[in-house]
Design a protein around this motif. Structure first.
Motif, PDB file in Angstrom:
ATOM      1  N   MET A 184       1.096  -1.049  -0.037  1.00  0.00           N
ATOM      2  CA  MET A 184       0.336   0.039  -0.141  1.00  0.00           C
ATOM      3  C   MET A 184       0.861   0.712  -0.449  1.00  0.00           C
ATOM      4  O   MET A 184       0.851   2.675  -0.638  1.00  0.00           O
ATOM      5  N   CYS A 185       1.575   1.124   0.019  1.00  0.00           N
ATOM      6  CA  CYS A 185       2.615   2.311   0.034  1.00  0.00           C
ATOM      7  C   CYS A 185       2.630   3.294  -0.591  1.00  0.00           C
ATOM      8  O   CYS A 185       2.764   4.073  -0.550  1.00  0.00           O
ATOM      9  N   SER A 186       2.975   1.726  -1.927  1.00  0.00           N
ATOM     10  CA  SER A 186       3.549   2.854  -3.958  1.00  0.00           C
ATOM     11  C   SER A 186       1.873   3.474  -4.208  1.00  0.00           C
ATOM     12  O   SER A 186       1.920   4.124  -4.854  1.00  0.00           O
ATOM     13  N   SER A 187       0.514   3.224  -3.194  1.00  0.00           N
ATOM     14  CA  SER A 187      -0.163   3.614  -3.779  1.00  0.00           C
ATOM     15  C   SER A 187      -0.503   4.458  -2.568  1.00  0.00           C
ATOM     16  O   SER A 187      -2.141   5.912  -2.987  1.00  0.00           O
ATOM     17  N   ASP A 188       0.565   4.922  -1.272  1.00  0.00           N
ATOM     18  CA  ASP A 188      -0.172   6.114  -0.956  1.00  0.00           C
ATOM     19  C   ASP A 188      -1.685   6.227   0.056  1.00  0.00           C
ATOM     20  O   ASP A 188      -2.104   6.721  -0.259  1.00  0.00           O
ATOM     21  N   THR A 197      -6.747  -3.767   6.000  1.00  0.00           N
ATOM     22  CA  THR A 197      -8.022  -4.354   7.204  1.00  0.00           C
ATOM     23  C   THR A 197      -7.304  -4.825   8.335  1.00  0.00           C
ATOM     24  O   THR A 197      -7.383  -5.661   9.424  1.00  0.00           O
ATOM     25  N   GLU A 198      -6.385  -5.878   7.722  1.00  0.00           N
ATOM     26  CA  GLU A 198      -5.144  -6.879   8.455  1.00  0.00           C
ATOM     27  C   GLU A 198      -3.850  -6.956   7.297  1.00  0.00           C
ATOM     28  O   GLU A 198      -3.161  -6.418   6.772  1.00  0.00           O
TER      29      GLU A 198
END
Length: 266
Positions: free
Chosen positions: A1-5, A12-13
């Protein structure tokens, strides 16, 4: 998720992966006359799969800042760290030492890095926190970028020059090295007559450094994500087609625009 900020989904987990802590560390450190020679040597160590779990390279300014307490008085520094319980350790160290090929600095540099690797956090807090150790109108920050090995020397040169046109101090180290390329982590210090003047200079430094990164074939981010500071520069890196695809994906997944607005696109 870091790459999509956090703009293309919600966490959720999470599952934590971990490994056993090494029984200790064995270190190699070498001095080099210039950044490109140092980067070339460390590239060879990474590509040879020597088993070095720590591999870092410092330009001359960052080396003085990081190892000045050891009396380091010039030259770039390459550092390789091996878990002490690594199978075939001695042969691996010999192979890495041959590839590093610089002036041997001994294991003290590695031990110093391990002990003080997080000191910069405290230094940043002293400069930018309530203490304002250097007084008002002073900004300390970092800029991390990445590129293929073919682009790394130019990225270092051009971004360093762009930042130095506005900053009083600019250092850089290679923090994450891969067979294909590396990240470059710049640290810089800007001073102004007051806070507003320093901020204006700071913005100019970022604008020119980001443009230099794109022109040299790098990417404006590595492990820090994009965020609101770098978002205005993303379009220049991706181009109209890339930003168009990104905007369509976001519109499909988040039509209301509520997931971290401004995180990737201004």
């Amino acid at each position: 998720m870091c790459s999509s900020d956090l703009t293309l989904g919600v966490i959720t987990e999470a599952t934590l992966a971990c490994r056993a802590r090494p029984a200790g560390w064995e270190w190699l450190a070498a001095r080099y006359p210039d950044f490109e020679t140092m980067a070339t040597a460390l590239r060879a160590v990474r590509r040879a799969a020597t088993g070095a779990a720590v591999l870092r390279g410092y330009d001359e300014t960052d080396a003085r800042f990081s190892f000045g307490a050891l009396g380091h008085d010039g030259g770039c520094v390459g550092l390789a760290g091996f878990p002490a319980d690594l199978p075939g350790l001695e042969a691996r160290k010999r192979a890495a030492a041959e590839l590093m090929a610089g002036t041997d600095l001994g294991p003290e540099y590695g031990a110093h890095w391990e002990q003080h690797r997080n000191d910069a956090v405290q230094t940043y807090a002293q400069v930018m926190g309530p203490e304002r150790a250097f007084g008002p109108g002073t900004i300390a920050d970092t800029m991390e970028v990445a590129g293929l090995w073919s682009a790394v020397p130019r990225l270092h040169q051009d971004i360093q020059q762009a930042l130095a046109a506005h900053a009083q101090l600019v250092g850089c180290h290679l923090s994450h090295l891969y067979p294909s390329g590396s990240s470059l982590y710049f640290t810089f210090l800007i001073s102004g007559t007051d806070e507003r003047a320093a901020e204006a200079t700071y913005r100019q430094a970022w604008d020119q450094a980001a443009a230099a990164c794109t022109a040299a074939g790098g990417t404006i981010t590595h492990h820090h994500g994009v965020g609101r500071l770098k978002a205005p520069y993303l379009a220049a890196e991706l181009g109209p087609a890339g930003t168009g695809v990104l905007d369509k994906i976001r519109a499909a997944l988040d039509p209301a625009g509520i997931m971290n607005p401004g995180g990737l696109r201004p």
